[in-house]
Design an enzyme around this catalytic site. Structure first.
Site, PDB file in Angstrom:
ATOM      1  N   SER A   1      -9.486   3.173  -2.994  1.00 36.78           N
ATOM      2  CA  SER A   1      -9.841   4.418  -2.310  1.00 36.78           C
ATOM      3  C   SER A   1      -9.754   5.608  -3.256  1.00 36.78           C
ATOM      4  O   SER A   1      -8.934   5.629  -4.186  1.00 36.78           O
ATOM      5  CB  SER A   1      -8.879   4.631  -1.143  1.00 36.78           C
ATOM      6  OG  SER A   1      -8.953   5.944  -0.640  1.00 36.78           O
TER       7      SER A   1
ATOM      8  N   TYR B   1      -1.194   5.868   3.145  1.00 33.71           N
ATOM      9  CA  TYR B   1      -2.367   5.016   2.978  1.00 33.71           C
ATOM     10  C   TYR B   1      -2.803   5.014   1.515  1.00 33.71           C
ATOM     11  O   TYR B   1      -2.972   3.961   0.890  1.00 33.71           O
ATOM     12  CB  TYR B   1      -3.513   5.493   3.871  1.00 33.71           C
ATOM     13  CG  TYR B   1      -4.858   4.918   3.464  1.00 33.71           C
ATOM     14  CD1 TYR B   1      -5.155   3.588   3.722  1.00 33.71           C
ATOM     15  CD2 TYR B   1      -5.799   5.702   2.798  1.00 33.71           C
ATOM     16  CE1 TYR B   1      -6.372   3.045   3.334  1.00 33.71           C
ATOM     17  CE2 TYR B   1      -7.019   5.173   2.408  1.00 33.71           C
ATOM     18  CZ  TYR B   1      -7.302   3.846   2.676  1.00 33.71           C
ATOM     19  OH  TYR B   1      -8.506   3.305   2.279  1.00 33.71           O
TER      20      TYR B   1
ATOM     21  N   LYS C   1      -2.681   2.028  -1.605  1.00 30.62           N
ATOM     22  CA  LYS C   1      -3.813   1.602  -2.435  1.00 30.62           C
ATOM     23  C   LYS C   1      -3.470   1.709  -3.922  1.00 30.62           C
ATOM     24  O   LYS C   1      -3.804   0.828  -4.719  1.00 30.62           O
ATOM     25  CB  LYS C   1      -5.050   2.450  -2.121  1.00 30.62           C
ATOM     26  CG  LYS C   1      -5.649   2.185  -0.749  1.00 30.62           C
ATOM     27  CD  LYS C   1      -6.185   0.771  -0.620  1.00 30.62           C
ATOM     28  CE  LYS C   1      -6.941   0.552   0.677  1.00 30.62           C
ATOM     29  NZ  LYS C   1      -7.421  -0.839   0.832  1.00 30.62           N
TER      30      LYS C   1
END
Length: 340
Positions: free
Chosen positions: A126, A151, A155
């Site tokens: 991401s 989040y 990643k």
């Protein structure tokens, strides 16, 4: 001989569009998905669109016994790994769930792949790994870290884990695809983004306002240092993104190693830019309200994706009007998503 690809989280938004591209390119596709934030109907429609079958296993990637069974049953050549929790806002509220799911499932997958001697992996990373790019186009040499949400941190942690796996065993070939903001839908209007509950992403929220499911769009802050005060992002059509995964898969077969590669358009649009473009697509004005900024958001984030063109021969083909037109076509034909 046809190559077989395991797609984890393949019933989801990006996964289903990638499965479609894989089938159209001539790959054999096996999907594992726990359907926690997706629908089997997406894969039924993928098969209808392509006229080609795929194999589906309902299950969790954290189930190592199940993965071992899949790798024994199928002659799999490579894995595209989408499975994971993906909401920036939700991750701030539920960090434990995000770290458990996203780290655990990737570690479990890599153990099972090692056991099966399958070492070709396309990983769904991401643009959030860049943290706050401070208004500059983020390329792959841009510093990572300074991330504003769990989040994105998950990643980045997984990118480091996969890098360490490669360093320990150079037989691995890994593409870390850092993509920006996927939007739009397949031109057929048969598959698209179908979030559970209130959408966390901008485009499906606008779509639901346009189709009458929500009264207005909430715009999180209009006091950023941007031309109109609203946040600026790099939006990429989901079909461009899907084709990027297929391009990365092909590239890995002749380019061993591990590489981070951006997938974006290189163009930043504000929230109000997207809203007005969508109004053009649906033919009506849409109500919105300015509300407080959302925790974890940065002012501007857009890509420099020239490396993808150089290495993969890939670049985005769809423009903002295409993205809005296809998103609206999906929404108006499926006002309640895959539920009817």
């Amino acid at each position: 001989m046809t190559s077989s690809i395991l797609v984890t989280g393949g019933a989801g938004y990006i996964g289903s569009h990638t499965c479609l591209c894989l089938l159209e390119t001539g790959y054999s596709v096996i999907v594992i998905d726990n359907l926690s934030n997706s629908s089997i109907e997406s894969l039924n429609r993928v098969q209808n669109i392509t006229g080609k079958p795929l194999d589906f296993i309902q299950g969790d990637v954290r189930d190592e016994t199940l993965l071992n069974e899949i790798f024994k049953k199928y002659s799999i050549d490579a894995v595209i790994h989408f499975a994971g929790l993906k909401s920036v806002g939700e991750s701030i509220v539920k960090p434990i769930e995000y770290y458990d799911n996203n780290l655990h499932n990737t570690l479990t997958l890599c153990r099972a792949m090692t056991r099966a001697r399958i070492k070709k992996l396309v990983f769904s990373s991401s643009a959030t790994v860049y943290g706050d790019p401070k208004g500059k186009a983020a390329n792959e040499q841009f510093p990572v870290g300074g991330i504003t949400n769990p989040y994105g941190t998950s990643k980045l942690m997984l990118e480091q884990i996969l890098t360490d796996i490669y360093r320990s065993d150079n037989e691995w070939n890994i593409a870390l695809l850092r993509y920006f903001n996927p939007v739009g839908a397949h031109a057929s209007g048969l598959i698209g983004e179908d979030p559970n509950g209130i959408p966390n992403n901008l485009m499906p929220y606008i779509s639901q306002v346009a189709v009458g499911l929500r009264p207005y769009l909430s715009v999180y802050g209009n006091d950023y240092s941007t031309p109109d005060g609203t946040g600026v992002r790099d939006y990429i059509h989901v079909m461009d993104l899907a084709k990027g995964h297929v391009a990365a898969l092909k590239w890995l077969t002749t380019n061993p190693g591990i590489r981070a590669i951006n997938l974006g358009t290189g163009v930043g649009y504000s929230v109000l830019d997207i809203l007005h473009a969508f109004e053009k697509a649906c033919g009506k004005s849409l109500p919105y309200k300015i509300v407080e900024r959302r925790a974890g958001d940065v002012a501007i984030c857009y890509s420099d994706s020239s490396l993808a063109k150089e290495l993969l021969g890939w670049q985005a083909q769809y423009n903002l009007d295409d993205m809005c037109k296809d998103a609206w076509h999906w929404q108006v034909n499926n006002p309640k998503g895959y539920k009817g």
